[in-house]
Design a protein around this motif. Structure first.
Motif, PDB file in Angstrom:
ATOM      1  N   LEU A 234       0.829  -1.205   0.000  1.00  0.00           N
ATOM      2  CA  LEU A 234       0.000   0.000   0.000  1.00  0.00           C
ATOM      3  C   LEU A 234       0.865   1.258   0.000  1.00  0.00           C
ATOM      4  CD1 LEU A 234      -2.943  -0.763   2.462  1.00  0.00           C
ATOM      5  CD2 LEU A 234      -3.038  -0.476  -0.012  1.00  0.00           C
ATOM      6  N   ALA A 237       2.405   1.822  -3.304  1.00  0.00           N
ATOM      7  CA  ALA A 237       1.371   2.307  -4.217  1.00  0.00           C
ATOM      8  C   ALA A 237       1.153   3.803  -4.008  1.00  0.00           C
ATOM      9  CB  ALA A 237       0.077   1.534  -3.994  1.00  0.00           C
ATOM     10  N   THR A 271      -9.245   2.039 -12.587  1.00  0.00           N
ATOM     11  CA  THR A 271      -9.940   1.021 -11.796  1.00  0.00           C
ATOM     12  C   THR A 271      -9.136  -0.272 -11.708  1.00  0.00           C
ATOM     13  OG1 THR A 271     -11.994   1.956 -12.624  1.00  0.00           O
ATOM     14  CG2 THR A 271     -12.131  -0.141 -11.499  1.00  0.00           C
ATOM     15  N   GLY A 274      -5.844  -0.291  -9.554  1.00  0.00           N
ATOM     16  CA  GLY A 274      -6.240  -0.116  -8.156  1.00  0.00           C
ATOM     17  C   GLY A 274      -6.833  -1.392  -7.598  1.00  0.00           C
ATOM     18  N   LEU A 275      -7.650  -2.041  -8.429  1.00  0.00           N
ATOM     19  CA  LEU A 275      -8.259  -3.297  -8.016  1.00  0.00           C
ATOM     20  C   LEU A 275      -7.181  -4.352  -7.747  1.00  0.00           C
ATOM     21  CD1 LEU A 275     -11.192  -4.205  -7.673  1.00  0.00           C
ATOM     22  CD2 LEU A 275     -11.069  -5.215  -9.957  1.00  0.00           C
ATOM     23  N   ILE A 277      -4.132  -3.817  -6.688  1.00  0.00           N
ATOM     24  CA  ILE A 277      -3.523  -3.533  -5.376  1.00  0.00           C
ATOM     25  C   ILE A 277      -4.453  -4.032  -4.281  1.00  0.00           C
ATOM     26  CG2 ILE A 277      -2.674  -1.731  -3.829  1.00  0.00           C
ATOM     27  CD1 ILE A 277      -2.391   0.068  -6.329  1.00  0.00           C
ATOM     28  N   PHE A 278      -5.737  -3.674  -4.412  1.00  0.00           N
ATOM     29  CA  PHE A 278      -6.724  -4.036  -3.393  1.00  0.00           C
ATOM     30  C   PHE A 278      -6.766  -5.551  -3.200  1.00  0.00           C
ATOM     31  CE2 PHE A 278     -11.425  -4.767  -2.568  1.00  0.00           C
ATOM     32  CZ  PHE A 278     -11.326  -4.519  -1.220  1.00  0.00           C
ATOM     33  N   VAL A 281      -3.501  -6.932  -1.488  1.00  0.00           N
ATOM     34  CA  VAL A 281      -3.405  -6.642  -0.059  1.00  0.00           C
ATOM     35  C   VAL A 281      -4.503  -7.387   0.701  1.00  0.00           C
ATOM     36  CG1 VAL A 281      -3.351  -4.832   1.681  1.00  0.00           C
ATOM     37  CG2 VAL A 281      -2.405  -4.399  -0.554  1.00  0.00           C
ATOM     38  N   LEU A 282      -5.701  -7.484   0.088  1.00  0.00           N
ATOM     39  CA  LEU A 282      -6.784  -8.225   0.725  1.00  0.00           C
ATOM     40  C   LEU A 282      -6.381  -9.682   0.943  1.00  0.00           C
ATOM     41  CD1 LEU A 282      -9.777  -7.980   1.622  1.00  0.00           C
ATOM     42  CD2 LEU A 282     -10.404  -8.849  -0.624  1.00  0.00           C
ATOM     43  N   SER A 285      -4.071  -9.835   3.781  1.00  0.00           N
ATOM     44  CA  SER A 285      -4.782  -9.653   5.052  1.00  0.00           C
ATOM     45  C   SER A 285      -5.520 -10.916   5.453  1.00  0.00           C
ATOM     46  CB  SER A 285      -5.801  -8.519   4.940  1.00  0.00           C
ATOM     47  OG  SER A 285      -5.226  -7.382   4.402  1.00  0.00           O
TER      48      SER A 285
END
Lengths: 302, 331, 328
Positions: A234, A237, A271, A274-275, A277-278, A281-282, A285
């Protein structure tokens, strides 16, 4: 005791009252719990796909990510370039695949640095206590107060945005939580009997720190290490979104930053990276939470 | 004895666990008369604390619940009472002093406030009246300069002081029943004696019936009129305290009483070896077997003990025990 | 017992440690400037494209660059103490002036986002802690996971795409679209309208964090012995939850509000950039584009100052809520 007791027959042999469960090593139990955690397994699968894609992808999909290959701002599915192109006519899919490599490499490198610095400082503070502890905790407090992104921006700007410098900058501003946790674990464990026993048979400080205490402090540190990869990604980014990225490498944050002025013409350009990266990281997590649940089963309800 | 103040009938408390529903208390019945001091004795895990919580309708649910039986307070069933009615009873008719004075008081409110709010919850009193009442209670439980102490916070008081505050909270509404769950276990020995003196003193002043839960036989001997012994969720012996000390009937009770070391000043006395009950308390999930729960630890167990659980039967005037040795002689 | 003396003493100690921290930030700035490749003048003045040799020589004298290193630190610190954080060549203004003109919008954004996140997060956490398997509770879990994983700038862009482009409810960027002729109230409404999306973006991240923190903290507190005591006293459910539990559950939230402020500023840099919010964040972004080092260093120093002030404030608040700190 009343005399009645003496007249009684000897007690008969009794079956063992409790059935001893089959011995399972704690490590195996932890892994079993992890396997049974569907969210964590899903995260692990996503993560593996992303990692494999970013290692093998650039070899199989050889479109250059930083060259104009088609009409700018082509939407996905309207050319041979599956995800379309950005404002300079660069292939988004190639950017995604190559950027993944950079993003994940920096994420891991920065996380390794974070853990190295954090564990070393936390271990020394927790083990030696006294003025060593006071000094190191002051340093930790200092880095906690420092607005981390701004500081990393200054460092990267002054020392030029190479991949190494970015990873180092992230590592330097991210280690405080690891240090605090390591210190707390060391403070707890150094009072344990087995540590005192080791000390009494003449174990030196470095053996006590690295061979005796650290392995026992490992479980919570593993979780923090896993989660710090996500934070580092993150962070990278954010830096590259602001334009502080290696000019010779693609990265997901940079793709979002580059395409941001064109969001009205190209929704996908901001989009999709960014998706990516999301999702990455998700996934990290989910794995981290799964490890946490498996290592501290009693906290599961929370 | 006319109508008893509190009457517990066939109480069963169950907990849901990974291995299914487990009964942590079963077939428990007892009576409590006005002004009486009843001791409930047993090792930790025998179900005495959860029984105490059930009297206030506070069995943690989930996972626990009262699965059978009645708890009658002057004829009114607490098990089926509404939450609203239970709130009126708690702290007002039945109140409780807990084991851990260090953690049982809220750290962020003054002790005066914590006493006064109990009074406000049950009486229609104003803030200043309730505060006056709190100071009065602090005085009553023997806290010096109560006006000043009322403004202090729990962390400023010693363990013994905090337990006095807990007692003040429990007694502020002059309850009919006071339950004290191991009230001195966490305290120094000298402080323990002071707290028990306080209990005895206040019992005379307020006239509440007391249920004293403990594992300390010495405390039972000093404080109580009547004793119930619990083992693995069941009542296994009941009787007046004098008989309990001098002539215990159940082998487990005998073990408990004999665990107390005796002091002797006569050097010619052979020091008795310290007595201990072998084995450990069975976990509730082991209790599905139809045998006597104590049999695996009992040196007197015989065949019947492993086949059937002994019923609680009268063994003398006002006494009962659940042991085959008292009713059936081994063949 | 004198009640105020220990508080005053510990506040003084706190302030001393704050000054020490700020001094350390300055020394660090200085070290970075000198460790960086290139001429330190460039670092102090920014891009030297427009600088004449005379100007450079003059700056060398101003910053004492012709003297030994330890004296240079002294000169640098002396300048800062006098409110001189350097001069931005690009804007041709003192950095202090530049920063002063940008503080307002940043503080507005940060406080709106952070306070909303803390208040809403605490409410969500408190409700979901009482019903751990409810929909709300699962929502908090999902929210906190998503909030931890999503890049804040990307959330901002997505919100723009949805709430400014697809459904044009809120403006895409800026802080106001009025031409200065509207009334004060009209201006305030306009700013509030512009504030919604950036504050929502920044707030969502911290909402995710605080709802989870509040939930964990509340669950822990609800299992405490003193909550059992409160119930055994016959207090109402409301009194047990809001008087006895909440006051204790809030303590870690206050602590983190102070600790996290540095990261909130970092988040604000990204969010301001996305929304072209005219605060310190966009100033920082612009100074990267223009290699305007003095401005960036000034922002870093000033942000650190804000963090320590915020730390001091939360510390004072904590003392008011938790009586254990006062006397120990």
């Amino acid at each position: 005791m009343s005399d009645r007791a003496t007249e009684m027959p000897t007690p008969p042999a009794l079956p063992t009252p409790t059935t001893v469960p089959e011995a399972v090593s704690p490590t195996r139990q932890t892994w079993q719990m992890f396997y049974q955690n569907r969210a964590a397994m899903l995260g692990l699968c996503i993560l593996l796909v992303i990692i494999i894609t970013s290692i093998v992808g650039p070899l199989l999909y050889t479109v250059p990510p930083r060259e104009m290959v088609w009409m700018p701002l082509t939407p996905p599915g309207q050319s041979e370039y599956l995800l379309g192109t950005d404002y300079l006519g660069r292939d988004l899919l190639a950017g995604l695949i190559n950027g993944g490599r950079v993003t994940i490499t920096i994420g891991f490198a920065a996380a390794v640095l974070t853990v190295l610095i954090g564990v070393t400082i936390g271990a020394l503070a927790g083990f030696f206590g006294g003025w060593v502890d006071t000094t190191l905790m002051k340093v930790t407090e200092f880095f906690q107060v420092l607005p981390n992104l701004l500081f990393a921006m200054v460092v990267v700007m002054l020392f030029s945005p190479t991949l190494t410098n970015i990873a180092i900058a992230i590592g330097i501003v991210s280690w405080t939580a690891t240090a605090r946790l390591t210190r707390a674990e060391f403070l707890r464990i150094r009072e344990m009997d087995y540590v005192k026993a080791e000390r009494s048979i003449g174990a030196g400080n470095s053996r006590l720190i690295w061979r005796v205490i650290l392995p026992n402090a490992a479980p919570p540190l593993i979780i923090v290490a896993a989660l710090s990869i996500g934070s580092a990604i993150l962070f990278e980014a954010g830096l590259s979104f602001l334009g502080l990225s290696d000019p010779n490498a693609m990265s997901w944050g940079r793709m979002v930053g580059d395409n941001r002025p064109y969001i009205l013409d190209s929704v996908w350009g901001v989009t999709i990276p960014g998706l990516a990266i999301f999702l990455t990281v998700l996934a990290i997590s989910l794995v981290g939470d799964g490890l946490n649940d498996a290592i501290n089963p009693k906290l599961r309800q929370r | 004895m006319t109508q008893n103040l509190l009457s517990v009938q066939d109480l069963e408390i169950s907990f849901r666990t990974a291995a299914g529903e487990v009964q942590v208390v079963r077939d428990l019945s007892f009576e409590l008369a006005q002004g009486e001091v009843l001791g409930i004795v047993g090792e930790s895990g025998c179900g005495k604390s959860i029984t105490a919580l059930s009297l206030l309708g506070l069995v943690p649910n989930p996972p626990g619940r009262v699965s059978k039986g009645r708890i009658l307070l002057e004829g009114e069933d607490i098990v089926t009472a509404s939450e609203r009615r239970l709130r009126q009873i708690r702290g007002n008719d039945i109140s409780m002093v807990f084991q851990e004075p260090m953690t049982s008081l809220n750290p962020v409110y003054s002790v005066g406030e914590q006493i006064a709010e109990t009074a406000r919850a049950h009486f229609n009193s104003s803030r200043s009246e309730a505060w006056e009442r709190a100071i009065e209670m602090l005085q009553l439980v023997g806290i010096p300069s109560p006006e000043r102490r009322a403004h202090e916070f729990p962390h400023q008081l010693s363990g013994g002081m905090r337990q006095r505050v807990m007692i003040a909270i429990a007694l502020v509404c002059e309850p009919k029943v006071l339950i004290a769950d191991e009230p001195t276990t966490a305290l120094d020995v000298t402080v323990q004696a002071q707290i028990f003196d306080l209990f005895r003193d206040l019992q005379h002043k307020i006239g509440a019936a007391i249920i004293l839960i403990t594992h300390d036989i010495g405390v039972v001997a000093q404080m109580t009129d009547r004793v119930i012994v619990m083992y693995a969720g069941r009542k296994i012996e009941e009787g007046p305290v004098s008989a309990f000390i001098t002539d215990p009937r159940h082998p487990y009770t005998r073990g408990l009483v004999n665990c107390i070391p005796r002091l002797s000043l006569d050097p010619s006395d052979d020091p008795e070896p310290l007595f201990e009950i072998p084995g450990v308390v069975p976990s509730p999930s082991d209790l599905s077997l139809p045998r006597c729960a104590f049999a695996p630890r009992c040196r007197n167990a015989f065949a019947l003990c492993l086949e059937k659980s002994p019923p609680l039967l009268p063994v003398a005037e006002g006494r009962a025990a659940a042991c085959w040795l008292e009713t059936e002689k081994p063949g | 017992m004198v009640k105020s003396a220990p508080v005053v003493k510990s506040v003084l100690r706190k302030i001393a440690s704050i000054l020490l921290l700020l001094l350390a930030v300055l020394v660090l700035n200085f070290v970075l400037i000198y460790a960086a490749p290139g001429d330190p003048v460039e670092a102090l003045v920014g891009e030297m494209g427009g600088a004449t040799p005379e100007l450079i020589a003059e700056l060398r004298a101003t910053y004492g660059l012709d003297r030994p290193l330890w004296q240079q630190i002294g000169v640098y610190l002396g300048n800062v103490v006098q409110g001189n954080l350097g001069h931005s060549l690009y804007y041709d203004q003192p950095v202090t002036t530049l920063i002063a003109s940008r503080i307002g919008p940043t503080l507005l954004l940060i406080t709106t986002a952070l306070f909303s996140a803390i208040i809403v997060g605490t409410i969500l956490g408190v409700f979901s802690a009482q019903r751990r398997n409810s929909t709300l509770s699962h929502f908090v879990t999902v929210l906190s996971l998503a909030g931890f994983s999503a890049p804040v700038f990307w959330i901002g862009i997505m919100l723009i795409l949805i709430l400014s482009v697809s459904f044009p409810i809120f403006p895409i960027s800026g802080m106001s679209s009025s031409d200065g002729t509207t009334s004060t109230l009209g201006y305030a409404m306009d700013v509030a309208h512009h504030l919604v999306l950036p504050a929502l973006t920044l707030g969502l991240i911290y909402l995710a964090f605080y709802s989870r923190l509040a939930r964990t903290s509340m669950i822990e507190v609800l299992e405490a012995d003193y909550i059992r005591t409160a119930r055994a006293k016959g207090l109402s459910r409301r009194s047990v939850v809001y008087k006895h539990a909440l006051r204790n559950a809030i303590l870690p939230i206050v602590t983190f509000a102070g600790l996290q402020f540095g990261q909130v500023i970092s988040g604000a840099v990204l969010v301001e950039t996305v929304f072209a919010w005219p605060g310190l964040g966009t100033l920082a972004f612009d100074s990267i584009l223009r290699r305007d080092t003095p401005t960036l260093l000034g922002i870093l120093f000033f942000s650190s100052l804000m963090v320590v002030v915020m730390n001091l404030l939360t510390d004072l608040l904590y003392r008011r809520i938790d009586p254990r700190i006062k006397t120990s």
